[in-house]
Design a protein around this motif. Structure first.
Motif, PDB file in Angstrom:
ATOM      1  N   SER A 187     -11.579   3.301   1.045  1.00 30.84           N
ATOM      2  CA  SER A 187     -11.669   1.957   0.767  1.00 30.84           C
ATOM      3  C   SER A 187     -11.032   0.969  -0.696  1.00 30.84           C
ATOM      4  O   SER A 187     -10.318   0.037  -0.588  1.00 30.84           O
ATOM      5  CB  SER A 187     -13.454   1.348   1.113  1.00 30.84           C
ATOM      6  N   ARG A 188     -11.682   1.885  -1.339  1.00 30.72           N
ATOM      7  CA  ARG A 188     -11.218   1.351  -3.338  1.00 30.72           C
ATOM      8  C   ARG A 188      -9.844   1.684  -3.508  1.00 30.72           C
ATOM      9  O   ARG A 188      -8.785   1.192  -4.098  1.00 30.72           O
ATOM     10  CB  ARG A 188     -12.210   1.892  -3.809  1.00 30.72           C
ATOM     11  N   TRP A 189      -9.053   2.831  -3.434  1.00 31.06           N
ATOM     12  CA  TRP A 189      -7.521   3.361  -3.064  1.00 31.06           C
ATOM     13  C   TRP A 189      -6.917   2.070  -2.522  1.00 31.06           C
ATOM     14  O   TRP A 189      -5.745   2.169  -3.010  1.00 31.06           O
ATOM     15  CB  TRP A 189      -7.441   5.023  -2.966  1.00 31.06           C
ATOM     16  N   HIS A 228       1.696   3.003   5.449  1.00 27.51           N
ATOM     17  CA  HIS A 228       2.720   4.239   5.681  1.00 27.51           C
ATOM     18  C   HIS A 228       3.774   4.391   4.246  1.00 27.51           C
ATOM     19  O   HIS A 228       4.033   5.697   3.878  1.00 27.51           O
ATOM     20  CB  HIS A 228       3.722   4.228   6.559  1.00 27.51           C
ATOM     21  N   ALA A 229       3.864   3.260   3.927  1.00 28.78           N
ATOM     22  CA  ALA A 229       4.505   2.624   2.352  1.00 28.78           C
ATOM     23  C   ALA A 229       4.046   3.174   0.748  1.00 28.78           C
ATOM     24  O   ALA A 229       4.945   3.498   0.123  1.00 28.78           O
ATOM     25  CB  ALA A 229       5.654   2.059   3.131  1.00 28.78           C
ATOM     26  N   SER A 230       3.216   3.693   1.382  1.00 30.68           N
ATOM     27  CA  SER A 230       1.919   3.467  -0.107  1.00 30.68           C
ATOM     28  C   SER A 230       1.822   4.118  -0.698  1.00 30.68           C
ATOM     29  O   SER A 230       2.155   5.813  -0.089  1.00 30.68           O
ATOM     30  CB  SER A 230       0.430   3.271   0.091  1.00 30.68           C
ATOM     31  N   SER A 231       2.317   4.902  -2.311  1.00 30.20           N
ATOM     32  CA  SER A 231       1.771   6.214  -2.566  1.00 30.20           C
ATOM     33  C   SER A 231       0.033   6.658  -2.930  1.00 30.20           C
ATOM     34  O   SER A 231      -1.058   6.406  -2.566  1.00 30.20           O
ATOM     35  CB  SER A 231       1.872   5.705  -4.266  1.00 30.20           C
ATOM     36  N   LEU A 232       0.101   8.031  -2.446  1.00 33.29           N
ATOM     37  CA  LEU A 232      -1.207   8.490  -2.038  1.00 33.29           C
ATOM     38  C   LEU A 232      -2.384   8.990  -3.068  1.00 33.29           C
ATOM     39  O   LEU A 232      -1.670   8.306  -4.466  1.00 33.29           O
ATOM     40  CB  LEU A 232      -0.261  10.075  -1.710  1.00 33.29           C
ATOM     41  N   PRO A 233      -3.187   8.168  -3.171  1.00 30.50           N
ATOM     42  CA  PRO A 233      -4.801   8.208  -3.768  1.00 30.50           C
ATOM     43  C   PRO A 233      -3.872   9.396  -4.843  1.00 30.50           C
ATOM     44  O   PRO A 233      -3.536  10.999  -4.824  1.00 30.50           O
ATOM     45  CB  PRO A 233      -5.408   8.647  -3.331  1.00 30.50           C
TER      46      PRO A 233
END
Length: 286
Positions: A53-55, A106-111
């Protein structure tokens, strides 16, 4: 447990209203706060949900919001308790609205401060097949063979979209629309895996269940920019989705006799006894 958890984080528990009392107990507190009490032994899963949630907030993907000023989960007798902002008025997302939020996810950078687990699509399926008392031995043996076949096929999936963070259970009920836009719900199955796994959830609504039209599905693929039906690995992921919901129905039918007909129907469809897809007479489990 509710009173104890609220006391630990300085929130009032008086006036709490139950929202749903199932595997997880969910209550509404004053001031638009929702409390979720998980099953014993699910602390790691609750920790992941809060972290996800926070990421998501940090990468601009709206999702259910864990309270920011609370160190959570609270653990009481092995059960995790988490605290969330209550959603404002909302409705379920349409196929293109679901596609839009998935495309952004899906395009977001990984945590970087925690690791997402790899997608595990076969969790509890073997146990459900073995424990479903309403299955006859022929159906049970077929389901076991199907599980073994799909387990191997999943390892050998053809190349597709780049691996990414995925929701893991991206059906329309887990994306809602508020006045401020789409919001992702149910963060429990977030994982690292093929984006196609999320896209198949909508594709099977057309190809397996017949609950959306070709026009609605076209709007979904246009909004996302990719059609998973055209990927060579689609049938494997479709078959895994179908097996999952069938095994779940078989398990539920063992506990709730009124669902035996539905469980039997699903098995018969998978075994090719009810004609080709789509199978629009499948009913949601109550």
């Amino acid at each position: 447990m509710l009173k104890q958890a609220c006391a630990q984080v300085g929130l009032p528990s008086s006036g709490a209203e139950p929202i749903r009392l199932g595997e997880n107990a969910i209550y509404r507190l004053p001031h638009q706060v929702v409390v979720r009490i998980g099953r014993s032994g699910q602390v790691t899963a609750a920790e992941k949900e809060v972290a996800v949630s926070r990421w998501l907030a940090s990468v601009g993907v709206r999702a259910v919001e864990a309270l920011a000023d609370v160190d959570q989960p609270i653990v009481i007798d092995g059960s995790p308790v988490t605290f969330w902002r209550e959603l404002p008025e909302h409705r379920h997302g349409t196929p293109p609205e679901v596609a839009a939020v998935l495309k952004r996810l899906h395009a977001s950078s990984l945590p970087t401060d925690f690791d997402l687990p790899p997608l595990a699509p076969f969790v509890r399926l073997s146990e459900r097949i073995d424990g479903a008392t309403t299955l006859n031995e022929g159906d049970r043996a077929w389901l076991r063979r199907q599980l073994a076949k799909l387990t191997k096929a999943f390892v050998d999936l053809p190349a597709g979209l780049p691996r990414s963070a995925i929701h893991g259970d991206a059906w329309a009920g887990n994306v809602v629309l508020t006045a401020d836009g789409p919001v992702l719900l149910d963060l429990e199955r977030f994982a690292l895996g093929p984006p196609e796994w999320d896209l198949v959830s909508t594709a099977v609504r057309l190809s397996t269940f017949g609950t959306i039209t070709a026009k609605e599905y076209e709007a979904f693929t246009t909004a996302y920019g990719h059609d998973v039906l055209e990927w060579n690995g689609f049938e494997v992921l479709r078959d895994i989705r179908e097996l999952r919901v069938t095994c779940y129905a078989a398990q539920r039918a063992s506990e709730q006799p009124s669902l035996r007909g539905e469980a039997a129907l699903r098995v018969a469809c998978l075994r090719g006894m009810r004609g080709p897809r789509p199978w629009p007479d499948w009913k949601p489990l109550s």
